[in-house]
Design an enzyme around this catalytic site. Sequence first.
Site, PDB file in Angstrom:
ATOM      1  N   LEU A   1       0.866  -1.179   0.000  1.00 34.42           N
ATOM      2  CA  LEU A   1       0.000   0.000   0.000  1.00 34.42           C
ATOM      3  C   LEU A   1       0.902   1.227   0.000  1.00 34.42           C
ATOM      4  CD1 LEU A   1      -2.768  -0.890   2.647  1.00 34.42           C
ATOM      5  CD2 LEU A   1      -2.998  -0.880   0.158  1.00 34.42           C
ATOM      6  N   ASP A   2       0.509   2.253  -0.744  1.00 34.95           N
ATOM      7  CA  ASP A   2       1.291   3.484  -0.765  1.00 34.95           C
ATOM      8  C   ASP A   2       1.399   4.083   0.634  1.00 34.95           C
ATOM      9  OD1 ASP A   2       1.507   3.231  -3.490  1.00 34.95           O
ATOM     10  OD2 ASP A   2      -0.212   4.519  -3.906  1.00 34.95           O
ATOM     11  N   ARG A   3       2.354   4.972   0.787  1.00 38.43           N
ATOM     12  CA  ARG A   3       2.589   5.595   2.090  1.00 38.43           C
ATOM     13  C   ARG A   3       1.335   6.269   2.639  1.00 38.43           C
ATOM     14  NH1 ARG A   3       7.236  10.213   3.297  1.00 38.43           N
ATOM     15  NH2 ARG A   3       6.894  10.352   5.551  1.00 38.43           N
TER      16      ARG A   3
END
Length: 282
Positions: free
Chosen positions: A149-151
């Site tokens: 998952l992206d930051r």
Amino acid sequence: MAKSDNNRSNRPSGNRKDQGQGQRKPFSKKPINKQKPASPQKKSNPDEIRLNRYIANAGICSRREADTFIAAGNVTVNGKPVTEMGYKVKRSDDVRFDGKRLNPEKKEYILLNKPKNFITTTSDEKGRRTVMELISSATKARLLPVGRLDRNTTGLLLFTNDGDLTKKLTHPKHGVRKIYHVHLDQSLSLADLHKIEAGLELEDGPIEVDSISFIQGSPKKEIGVEIHSGRNRIVRRIFEHLGYEVTKLDRVIYAGLTKKDLPRGHWRHLTEQEVINLKMIK
């Protein structure tokens, strides 16, 4: 006058040895049991593990069932069949069940509700916080995140040391179901919603969603998207392609797993039934 025989018989006997006979037992010295010094216990080797436990940790079967397979000759250690009960092996040994090499590490499965500002990696050279910090107290086993998952993306992230399951969940052909709650900087027009439904052509190829809809009872800026693609930043790119900015992105369902009773930043172990369901994904 002579004393009567009766008086003579009432006199105590002058022999002290005769007094109290039959009342006190003669003293007897009991032999002292000398205990033998305890033999030193064999220290268990932390590098060794019973073969049946090794097989059970690899997820093949229970320990009791493993004993049956061992006795039947299904197991080899370093190329040689082993049928001895209680046999111990080292973790570095080549243990095979029906020819397939086993991993002795017990399989673990942890679900995290990821918060913002954590990157999905095991370490970061820039010193940024990683998702591994959030599950550091969960287990001593070395787990890896399944996908990423992206930051700034929140929501469900699965961790495991089950390599076979990781491959299954990340391979496109299995079409693992993922649902996102998307927040946009502006209301999504009905025309653009239909465009996304029909499929878009992005710079790295066409993309289709499984379903898309407005969130009932919420502003038109909030959208529900179901997708099985694992391409990098795919949900954000879909909306950016049409001129929208995703201000918030939350993964609410992953492979049938939900965020129910799992607050942001918290983790839990999967139930046995949840693991079975994941392994049944075709």
